[in-house]
Design an enzyme around this catalytic site. Structure first.
Site, PDB file in Angstrom:
ATOM      1  N   ASP A 105     -15.668  -2.757 -57.979  1.00  0.00           N
ATOM      2  CA  ASP A 105     -16.541  -3.799 -57.433  1.00  0.00           C
ATOM      3  C   ASP A 105     -16.875  -3.523 -55.970  1.00  0.00           C
ATOM      4  O   ASP A 105     -16.786  -4.398 -55.106  1.00  0.00           O
ATOM      5  CB  ASP A 105     -15.874  -5.176 -57.580  1.00  0.00           C
ATOM      6  CG  ASP A 105     -16.860  -6.329 -57.364  1.00  0.00           C
ATOM      7  OD1 ASP A 105     -18.071  -6.117 -57.542  1.00  0.00           O
ATOM      8  OD2 ASP A 105     -16.423  -7.439 -57.000  1.00  0.00           O
ATOM      9  N   ASP A 144     -19.832  -1.758 -63.633  1.00  0.00           N
ATOM     10  CA  ASP A 144     -20.416  -1.644 -62.283  1.00  0.00           C
ATOM     11  C   ASP A 144     -20.086  -0.346 -61.561  1.00  0.00           C
ATOM     12  O   ASP A 144     -20.646  -0.085 -60.489  1.00  0.00           O
ATOM     13  CB  ASP A 144     -20.006  -2.823 -61.385  1.00  0.00           C
ATOM     14  CG  ASP A 144     -20.593  -4.146 -61.843  1.00  0.00           C
ATOM     15  OD1 ASP A 144     -21.490  -4.126 -62.706  1.00  0.00           O
ATOM     16  OD2 ASP A 144     -20.155  -5.195 -61.336  1.00  0.00           O
ATOM     17  N   ASP A 289     -17.401 -15.616 -61.302  1.00  0.00           N
ATOM     18  CA  ASP A 289     -17.797 -14.326 -60.728  1.00  0.00           C
ATOM     19  C   ASP A 289     -17.229 -14.139 -59.327  1.00  0.00           C
ATOM     20  O   ASP A 289     -17.224 -13.029 -58.802  1.00  0.00           O
ATOM     21  CB  ASP A 289     -19.323 -14.235 -60.646  1.00  0.00           C
ATOM     22  CG  ASP A 289     -19.992 -14.284 -62.012  1.00  0.00           C
ATOM     23  OD1 ASP A 289     -19.483 -13.652 -62.953  1.00  0.00           O
ATOM     24  OD2 ASP A 289     -21.032 -14.961 -62.134  1.00  0.00           O
TER      25      ASP A 289
END
Length: 315
Positions: A105, A144, A289
């Protein structure tokens, strides 16, 4: 797992103890997707029998097949083996997310962390794959990671590409009945040509294909269009899966619309087909999130029943 009839005990022993010569489709080996009784919404439902939101969350979310995310765990092989074994015992197909790469992330930051070093990650992912073994499974590989290259240094990018390639090699070698998908970002993050280059560099040829829209809100139609565009640049087109957990209303125009936006709604539940190889709930609906959007006080990875209900109602 479906068993086959054997003419003798000796022959059965050979069949059951020997790994398959070629990989089998985990879809054909099972009878539907696994519903995890220990998912975050399921645990909340169990622990809140008198809450007025319970029936909605149980009926619309916790009773549905949802992927389980796996991060840093010293006992990852046994943890994965237990989860996939439980699914196998019900003849169901589990969906797992490998989420432990260093610099995880890198752009969003709310779910940062991951393994402490490249060596630690190699040990972890090798154990993760071994925990699955010959049991049927679907694995989404490092959401991601490829899309976030713009937030990494060149040294970090090179390391990540190598680690992802190692992950694909381990899954290919140790989990032959697994369909694994390298994450390829989403329709609003990067160009299809760039993503295709990164997928090839990271070893997509070793596994089944790639995933799109994980933890995001783009519609299934937008996601399929993006995935098909990526395939146009891959050289050899690969199957892909779409995360539909929260995409029924699409993504709004807010630049921060990836993070607990208002107005999102549950998408179609897990199934094969639908324009992709599979439509899956990869993100757990109701899990934040990050401390942002309509849940500013809820850390990433934490289940919030109000978020869940808003997803059910589309508000």
């Amino acid at each position: 797992m479906r068993w086959i009839a054997c003419p003798t005990v000796a022959v059965c022993a050979v069949v059951l103890l020997s790994p398959p010569a070629t990989a089998a489709s985990p879809i054909s080996l099972t009878s539907g997707f696994y519903v995890n009784p220990s998912s975050a919404p399921a645990v909340w439902v169990q622990n809140n029998p008198n809450d007025s939101r319970r029936a909605q969350i149980q009926g619309s979310i916790s009773s549905q097949p949802i992927a389980r995310w796996f991060g840093n765990d010293a006992n990852i092989a046994s943890t994965v083996a237990s989860h996939t074994g439980a699914a196998d015992g019900q003849d169901k197909l589990p969906v797992l997310v490998a989420y432990n790469i260093p610099n995880r992330d890198a752009c969003g930051g709310h779910s940062g962390g991951g393994a402490g070093s490249a060596g630690a990650y190699r040990t972890w992912i090798a154990s993760f794959a071994a925990g699955i073994g010959t049991k049927p499974a679907v694995v989404i590989v490092e959401p991601d990671a490829l899309a976030a290259y713009g937030c990494l240094t060149q040294v970090q990018r090179d390391e990540m590409a190598g680690l992802l390639r190692y992950a694909t090699e381990q899954l290919k070698a140790k989990a032959p009945n697994t369909y694994a998908y390298l994450d390829a970002g989403n329709a609003g993050w990067g160009t299809p040509s760039t993503m295709a280059y990164r997928l090839n560099e990271a070893g997509v040829a070793n596994i089944r294909g790639f995933s799109v829209n994980v933890s995001n809100y783009y519609t299934t139609s937008q996601s399929i269009t993006y995935a098909n565009a990526v395939n146009g640049f891959l050289g050899t087109a690969r199957p892909f899966v779409v995360d539909t957990s929260r995409n029924a209303n699409g993504r709004n125009s807010d630049p921060n619309g990836w993070c607990n936006p208002a107005g999102a709604k549950l998408g179609v539940t897990a199934r094969t087909g639908g324009g992709a190889e599979m439509l899956l709930w990869v993100k757990t609906p109701g899990v934040s999130d990050g401390p942002c959007g309509i849940a500013p006080g809820t850390p990433a990875g934490t289940f919030n029943p109000d978020l869940a209900v808003r997803l059910i109602n589309g508000t």
